[in-house]
Motif scaffolding. Structure first.
Motif, short mmCIF file in Angstrom:
data_model
loop_
_atom_site.label_atom_id
_atom_site.label_comp_id
_atom_site.label_asym_id
_atom_site.label_seq_id
_atom_site.Cartn_x
_atom_site.Cartn_y
_atom_site.Cartn_z
N PRO A 94 0.83 -1.20 0.00
CA PRO A 94 0.00 0.00 0.00
C PRO A 94 0.87 1.26 0.00
N THR A 95 0.26 2.36 -0.39
CA THR A 95 0.97 3.63 -0.40
C THR A 95 1.48 3.99 0.99
N LYS A 96 2.71 4.39 1.04
CA LYS A 96 3.33 4.76 2.33
C LYS A 96 2.74 6.06 2.86
N ALA A 97 2.60 6.09 4.15
CA ALA A 97 2.24 7.35 4.79
C ALA A 97 3.45 8.27 4.73
N ILE A 98 3.22 9.51 5.03
CA ILE A 98 4.32 10.46 5.00
C ILE A 98 5.43 10.01 5.96
N THR A 99 6.67 10.23 5.55
CA THR A 99 7.78 9.77 6.38
C THR A 99 8.28 10.88 7.29
N LEU A 100 9.00 10.45 8.31
CA LEU A 100 9.58 11.40 9.26
C LEU A 100 10.53 12.36 8.55
N GLU B 234 10.43 13.45 5.45
CA GLU B 234 9.65 14.47 4.76
C GLU B 234 9.13 15.51 5.75
N LEU B 235 8.65 15.00 6.87
CA LEU B 235 8.05 15.91 7.84
C LEU B 235 9.07 16.87 8.43
N ARG B 236 10.26 16.36 8.66
CA ARG B 236 11.30 17.21 9.24
C ARG B 236 11.60 18.40 8.33
N VAL C 185 3.94 19.24 17.25
CA VAL C 185 4.52 18.70 16.03
C VAL C 185 3.41 18.74 14.98
N ILE C 186 3.61 19.56 13.96
CA ILE C 186 2.55 19.76 12.96
C ILE C 186 2.89 18.94 11.71
N GLU C 187 2.05 17.96 11.41
CA GLU C 187 2.32 17.07 10.28
C GLU C 187 1.39 17.40 9.12
N CYS C 188 1.61 18.55 8.54
CA CYS C 188 0.72 19.09 7.50
C CYS C 188 1.57 19.51 6.32
N LEU D 26 -6.54 16.63 11.69
CA LEU D 26 -6.03 15.82 12.82
C LEU D 26 -4.53 15.58 12.63
N ALA D 27 -3.85 16.67 12.31
CA ALA D 27 -2.45 16.54 11.91
C ALA D 27 -1.49 17.14 12.94
N ILE D 28 -2.00 17.52 14.11
CA ILE D 28 -1.12 18.13 15.10
C ILE D 28 -1.00 17.23 16.33
N PHE D 29 0.23 17.07 16.79
CA PHE D 29 0.54 16.23 17.93
C PHE D 29 1.38 17.04 18.90
#
Ligand SMILES: Cc1cc2nc3c(=O)[nH]c(=O)nc-3n(C[C@H](O)[C@H](O)[C@H](O)COP(=O)(O)OP(=O)(O)OC[C@H]3O[C@@H](n4cnc5c(N)ncnc54)[C@H](O)[C@@H]3O)c2cc1C
Ligand code: SF4
Ligand code: SF4
Ligand code: FES
Lengths: 102, 360, 170
Positions: free
Chosen positions: C7-13, C15-17, C35-38, C86-89
């Motif tokens: 399956p398609t990979k979720a966004i990686t760490l 990329e997020l960094r 931590v904003i994952e947007c 729902l992208a903020i932790f």
């Protein structure tokens, strides 16, 4: 299947329970909900069969557009069950073809 | 019956149009075939993305309620459970109410009828258990009934992603989401929600067939190449009882056709779109479009287009001439902002194309 | 589903960094922080308005990526339920000697109880480790987006983004 509890919408609202008859079987339904919702809640998926090949049809659009969900209700054929509200004592049957008596 | 402005559709576009036009003094009749106002909004239980100016962050149905309240404060004449079945001659609308049919004569018409769900055909697609994603959403969020326990979702636009998430919230299992294109169509933040819940998103895959005698019992998916051709030998079959189709929306434009509006084909915006100018006026003078009928976009834009059409219609009737120019300018600037970034840019260009061929 | 086709990979760490919403190593090491994952330029901005410390900036145009102004952020977590994606932790690497705290939105039933041991999952819903629910917050202002604080072994702090759950019939 009813969704009794829901993380956003909370518990299922209390509504008046009534009995309706589907192909001779009595099921419980909420007054005012679409007939189709009551049938799905009772696990009934086939609503009608096509004219020529007797293929099954069921709910497809839920907004009264596709006519897949038509059944015979209180003797009247071609009732779109997705937009027709449940009333106490309704008699509903799987529609065969255009609803001619078989 | 008579109205200065007849607004067809009480979704975010139609409600916003009515509110603005009424605020400026025009006499409105707002019509919707549904028993509940809000259009798409009343079955949307997620918090809406968008700008805070457009009530983003609220759940869809709360946005609908807010607009509805405002419309009620302005004492707008609303006819629910009323279908507009035709537009004849010079702005005469045929209405079908629960009591029978009726005629409404209007000086201006704003069409805000939204979009309708597309479907795709594949062997077994007529089996009970195959349904539109919007249909599943209405069932779970409005009627509180699950269409099934194990679901295959087809389509990775925001609708497919969001409805998958809502099916999970309702207690179903989404076995997989397939997308024929080589990448996810909707926003990654929405995709991430269902990925975190363990739903596999299979890009370059489509549904090949639904299996079952009387209803769906299984589905076969298959890999497709870049030309969307199925690759033999890559099939996979698994048990599902429901297949949801989220394969796009098309502007619901029958009434515009009937009125003689000219159209343009714009795939980015969902297909045939009534040609309209900056003020959302079509090629038929006095008939406006707003929201998804003017091109499938988002609620924020539907609201702004609604406002714009409402103001333009009121202005053309002689209301608030000085104010109108300023208001319209502000709205146009906001809309332009919304149509930026990798998702908005194409829609911006598509809209530009439409306006170029529109009458001034 | 099993099989060769992934399956398609979720966004990686990684990329997020590279996005402006991700705090620096240094800031993370100092304790609670958002931590904003947007990662995409989408027309959206409720997070910017939610933060009382003005630690999130989007500005104009609205499609700008959310930027975390990390020295202003105290990790209060108010932004978590405001985000429609729902992208903020919130991550706290200083929670204990061995554990980090990860806070995330969880809009599923049943909600876990404070103190409960649960399976902590990554961005693909895969179980990584056990975690302990430190707190479940769900005040009215969160508008039905409960926020869970979960203690997990510190090395999983940037990977754990949820708990098992959500599949529940009826
Ligand atoms: C699952 C899903 C999730 C979404 N999430 C978001 C989101 O998070 N953020 C966002 O910005 N957008 C979102 N959208 C998009 C947004 O809902 C639509 O863009 C918006 O609702 C369009 O508004 P509208 O007023 O043009 O049409 P609609 O909301 O579709 O309203 C049209 C209305 O017209 C009525 N109507 C149609 N024909 C007639 C007729 N002949 N007679 C009488 N009445 C008629 C219909 O009954 C309906 O009420 C989402 C859409 C879907 C499906
Ligand atoms: S955690 Fe608190 S301070 Fe930090 S960005 Fe979010 S709301 Fe602002
Ligand atoms: S509210 Fe969430 S989805 Fe919207 S821009 Fe902020 S972080 Fe991204
Ligand atoms: S399901 Fe389409 S008309 Fe009822």
């Amino acid at each position: 299947m009813r969704i009794k509890s829901h993380p956003i919408l909370g518990d299922i609202p209390k509504r008046k329970l009534v009995k309706i008859e589907v192909d001779g079987r009595t099921i419980e339904a909420f007054e005012g909900e679409p007939i189709a919702a009551a049938l799905l809640a009772a696990g009934i998926k086939v609503f009608r069969r096509t004219v020529k090949r007797r293929e099954p049809r069921g709910l497809f659009c839920t907004i009264g557009q596709c006519t897949d969900c038509m059944m015979t209700v209180n003797g009247m054929p071609n009732v779109r069950t997705c937009i027709t509200p449940v009333e106490e004592g309704m008699e509903i049957s799987t529609q065969i073809g255009r609803g001619e008596r078989s | 019956m008579d109205a200065e402005v007849a607004v067809v559709g009480a979704g975010p576009a139609g409600l916003s149009a009515s509110i603005e036009a009424a605020r400026l003094g025009a006499k409105i009749v707002l019509i919707d075939e549904n028993g509940k106002p809000g259009g798409q909004l009343f079955k949307q239980i997620h918090k809406f993305f968008g700008s805070m100016e457009h009530l983003a962050g609220l759940r869809g149905y709360d946005i609908g309620n807010k607009l509805w309240q405002r419309a009620m404060e302005l004492k707008i004449n609303v006819m629910l459970n009323t279908t507009v079945f035709g537009i004849f001659g010079d702005k005469t609308l045929g209405l079908l109410t629960t009591m029978g049919s009726e005629i409404l004569r209007a000086q201006r018409i704003i069409l805000a009828t939204g979009g309708s769900e597309n479907t795709i055909a594949f062997p077994g697609w007529t089996l009970p258990g195959v349904m539109g994603a919007g249909a599943a959403q209405t069932l779970i969020n409005v009627h509180r009934v699950l269409p099934g326990k194990r679901i295959l979702m087809v389509g990775s636009g925001n609708v497919g992603l969001i409805v998958s998430y809502q099916l999970l919230q309702a207690g179903a299992e989404v076995v997989a989401l397939v997308e024929a294109a080589p990448k996810i169509g909707g926003y990654r933040v929405h995709a991430a929600k269902i990925q975190r819940a363990g739903v596999p998103i299979m890009v370059s895959h489509t549904v090949k067939r639904a299996h079952g005698r009387d209803y769906v019992e299984a589905a076969t998916i298959v890999r497709v190449d870049d030309d969307l051709k199925m690759i033999p030998g890559t099939e996979k079959t698994f048990d599902v009882d429901t297949i949801c189709l989220a394969v796009g929306l098309t502007p619901l434009s029958e009434l515009a056709w009937m009125s003689g509006c000219k159209f343009i084909f714009v795939p980015t915006l969902g297909g045939h779109v009534p040609i309209h100018n900056e003020d959302l006026e079509t090629t038929v003078e006095g008939i406006y479009v707003a929201g998804d009928i003017a091109g499938i976009e988002e609620a924020s834009i539907a609201m702004e287009e609604g406002r714009l059409a409402g103001i333009a219609a009121a202005e053309s009737l002689g209301y608030a001439r000085e104010e109108a120019t300023k208001l319209k300018k502000e709205i146009k600037e906001r809309v332009q902002q919304l149509r930026r970034g990798p998702f908005g840019e194409d829609r911006y260009l598509a809209k530009q194309r439409i306006m170029k061929v529109a009458p001034r | 589903m099993n099989g060769e086709i992934a399956p398609t990979k979720a966004i990686t760490l990684e990329e997020l960094r590279n996005t402006p919403g991700f705090p620096s190593e240094k800031r993370l090491s100092l304790g609670r922080v958002a931590v904003i994952e947007c990662p995409e330029e989408i027309p959206c901005n409720p997070c910017e308005f939610a933060c009382p410390k003005e630690a999130i900036k989007i500005g104009q145009p609205i499609t700008n990526l959310p930027q975390l102004i990390e020295e202003r952020c105290d990790g209060c977590g108010i932004c978590i339920p405001s985000c429609p994606g729902l992208a903020i932790f919130v991550v706290d690497l200083t929670y204990s000697k061995t554990q980090a705290l990860v806070e995330f939105p969880h809009e599923f039933l049943p909600l876990p109880k404070d103190g409960q041991e649960v399976d902590a999952t990554d961005r693909h819903g895969k179980v990584l480790t056990k975690g302990e629910v430190v707190k479940v917050r769900n005040p009215k202002g969160y508008n039905s987006t409960p926020v869970i604080s979960l203690a997990v072994p510190r090395r999983y702090a940037n990977e754990v983004r949820g708990i098992l759950g959500g599949v529940r019939i009826g």
